[in-house]
Design a protein around this motif. Structure first.
Motif, PDB file in Angstrom:
ATOM      1  N   GLU A 258      49.013  39.212  35.409  1.00 34.20           N
ATOM      2  CA  GLU A 258      50.106  39.237  36.420  1.00 34.20           C
ATOM      3  C   GLU A 258      50.437  40.567  37.024  1.00 34.20           C
ATOM      4  O   GLU A 258      50.705  41.439  36.116  1.00 34.20           O
ATOM      5  CB  GLU A 258      51.255  38.510  35.878  1.00 34.20           C
ATOM      6  CG  GLU A 258      52.510  38.584  36.993  1.00 34.20           C
ATOM      7  CD  GLU A 258      52.407  38.164  38.233  1.00 34.20           C
ATOM      8  OE1 GLU A 258      51.900  37.020  38.222  1.00 34.20           O
ATOM      9  OE2 GLU A 258      52.703  38.701  39.263  1.00 34.20           O
TER      10      GLU A 258
ATOM     11  N   GLY B  57      52.822  25.491  49.068  1.00 36.77           N
ATOM     12  CA  GLY B  57      53.594  25.615  50.228  1.00 36.77           C
ATOM     13  C   GLY B  57      54.994  25.631  50.199  1.00 36.77           C
ATOM     14  O   GLY B  57      55.402  26.694  49.469  1.00 36.77           O
TER      15      GLY B  57
ATOM     16  N   PHE C  67      44.287  41.598  38.477  1.00 38.76           N
ATOM     17  CA  PHE C  67      42.818  41.041  37.971  1.00 38.76           C
ATOM     18  C   PHE C  67      41.913  41.510  39.144  1.00 38.76           C
ATOM     19  O   PHE C  67      41.869  41.413  40.264  1.00 38.76           O
ATOM     20  CB  PHE C  67      43.081  39.515  38.074  1.00 38.76           C
ATOM     21  CG  PHE C  67      41.696  38.748  37.749  1.00 38.76           C
ATOM     22  CD1 PHE C  67      41.659  38.746  36.232  1.00 38.76           C
ATOM     23  CD2 PHE C  67      40.571  38.504  38.481  1.00 38.76           C
ATOM     24  CE1 PHE C  67      40.422  37.989  35.572  1.00 38.76           C
ATOM     25  CE2 PHE C  67      39.791  38.215  37.820  1.00 38.76           C
ATOM     26  CZ  PHE C  67      39.522  37.758  36.375  1.00 38.76           C
TER      27      PHE C  67
ATOM     28  N   SER D 291      57.602  32.761  44.200  1.00 37.59           N
ATOM     29  CA  SER D 291      58.459  31.848  43.284  1.00 37.59           C
ATOM     30  C   SER D 291      59.741  32.596  42.653  1.00 37.59           C
ATOM     31  O   SER D 291      60.497  31.826  42.541  1.00 37.59           O
ATOM     32  CB  SER D 291      57.500  31.570  42.134  1.00 37.59           C
ATOM     33  OG  SER D 291      56.535  31.017  42.332  1.00 37.59           O
TER      34      SER D 291
END
Ligand SMILES: Cc1cc2nc3c(=O)[nH]c(=O)nc-3n(C[C@H](O)[C@H](O)[C@H](O)COP(=O)(O)OP(=O)(O)OC[C@H]3O[C@@H](n4cnc5c(N)ncnc54)[C@H](O)[C@@H]3O)c2cc1C
Length: 348
Positions: free
Chosen positions: A32, A312, A165, A39
């Protein structure tokens, strides 16, 4: 280090998949990099009714049956509260809208959520000349607190790497994958809008939508339900309210903008008349898809690479269900629903 899974991205999608893995005693490590924050800034509301047209949200009633116990379990796991029941009051713009409300109330899917009476109560500081339609059994997940707790939990278990990543370092063979010092059986990409940098999946048609929100302090606005008009006014407690959200399909940055703030204020001032001060302004990019359905499934060539994305505008309701469906697809060979499977886009 040997694990069953690598997860890239810890938003709602990554968290929901991590929970599936824990439930099934699979080992994993998460990467992460804080490059996206959809979110974290999200309003976090769950509500199975489209508030523009009073029609059902795709599969929402079914998704809620999985989502509510899912968040309840997390509340137990971390002994913290994330799920707040909040009714929604939709301001009617006309008599026609009132009539449409009553028609919608009779739809079998929506009867448990739509209150079949017009709310005429006058609310200080709120303009609502045609009254309100009230939604019940709706609420909000405090996604920010939940994700913070989840990250702490993974940190304690030493299974989260706070780094970006690097796709070029991924070595894929038929049965395993290798990433730096980690050997895994599978990898699931949950990068939200970050998917556009993923060379394995960026052929998929994401049509992202930036959203901005402000938080206000309004000491004389005494409401404990969400009001929805041109924007929503979501009570956070202690006279703080989240106001949102904008939709911008052009701006790809995650920073808040003066234009976004201005748009929110003009809309807010069209129905709220009490004084307030702005205390926060945030933004994020919703990972929306051209056909408004999630992106789930295995890579067409590399069967040990998978994606969980396209949540979405309604990640709170969708994430637990599609994480479970992806897990069953990967581990138990169950077919994915055609509507969510990335196979619907072929491979270019
Ligand atoms: C303003 C706004 C309001 C919203 N309100 C609601 C609401 O009320 N209710 C609701 O249900 N939904 C709401 N949403 C939508 C909801 O936020 C999304 O559906 C959901 O959060 C998407 O989750 P995700 O995990 O797919 O993506 P994200 O939350 O974007 O998570 C992806 C994660 O991957 C990480 N990442 C990306 N690339 C890499 C990489 N290369 N290496 C490492 N990490 C990486 C990012 O840092 C990020 O943490 C809202 C969204 C916005 C923007």
């Amino acid at each position: 280090m040997k694990v069953d899974y690598i997860i890239v991205g810890l938003g709602l999608a990554g968290l929901a998949f991590a929970e599936e893995l824990e439930k099934n005693q699979k080992s994993f490590v998460v990467y992460e990099d804080n490059s996206q924050n959809s979110s974290i800034v999200a309003g976090g509301m769950y509500n199975p009714v489209i508030l523009k047209r009073f029609t059902p949200v795709w599969n929402a009633v079914k998704q809620l049956k999985t989502a509510i116990p899912f968040y309840k379990n997390l509340e137990k796991k971390f002994t913290n509260k994330y799920n707040y029941s909040i009714d929604i009051y939709r301001i009617f713009k006309s008599i026609e809208e009132q009539n449409n409300w009553f028609v919608a109330c009779d739809k079998p899917l929506l009867t448990n959520f739509m209150f079949p009476k017009i709310i005429e109560t006058k609310i200080t500081g709120v303009i609502a000349n045609y009254g309100f339609g009230k939604l019940i059994n709706t609420g909000r997940i405090d996604t920010n607190s939940l994700l913070q707790d989840y990250r702490k939990y993974l940190l304690k278990k030493k299974i989260i790497e706070n780094e970006s990543f690097d796709y070029t370092q991924l070595k894929i063979s038929k049965k395993t994958i290798k990433y730096k010092k980690v050997k895994a059986l599978k990898i699931v990409f949950c990068e939200g809008f970050g998917m556009i940098n993923n060379p394995f999946f960026n052929y998929l048609p994401m049509q992202e939508a930036k959203g901005e929100l402000i938080t206000i302090y309004a000491p004389t606005l005494n409401i404990d339900f969400l009001i929805k008009a041109a924007v929503f006014v979501l009570p956070l407690g202690n006279n703080y309210y989240k106001i949102g959200a904008t939709f911008n399909w052009k701006d790809k940055t995650k920073e808040p903008t003066p234009n976004g703030k201005q748009e929110l204020l003009v809309k807010l001032n069209s129905f709220i008349t009490v004084p307030y001060t702005i205390v926060n302004h945030t933004a994020g990019i919703r990972p929306t898809v051209k056909d408004r359905r999630p992106l789930v499934g295995k890579h067409p060539t590399y069967q040990n690479l998978a994606i969980l994305n396209g949540l979405g505008t309604r990640g709170v309701m969708i994430a637990p269900t599609i994480a479970n469906e992806l897990y069953n697809h990967l581990e138990n060979g169950l077919e994915l629903d055609k509507e969510i499977s990335i196979a619907r886009f072929g491979y270019f």
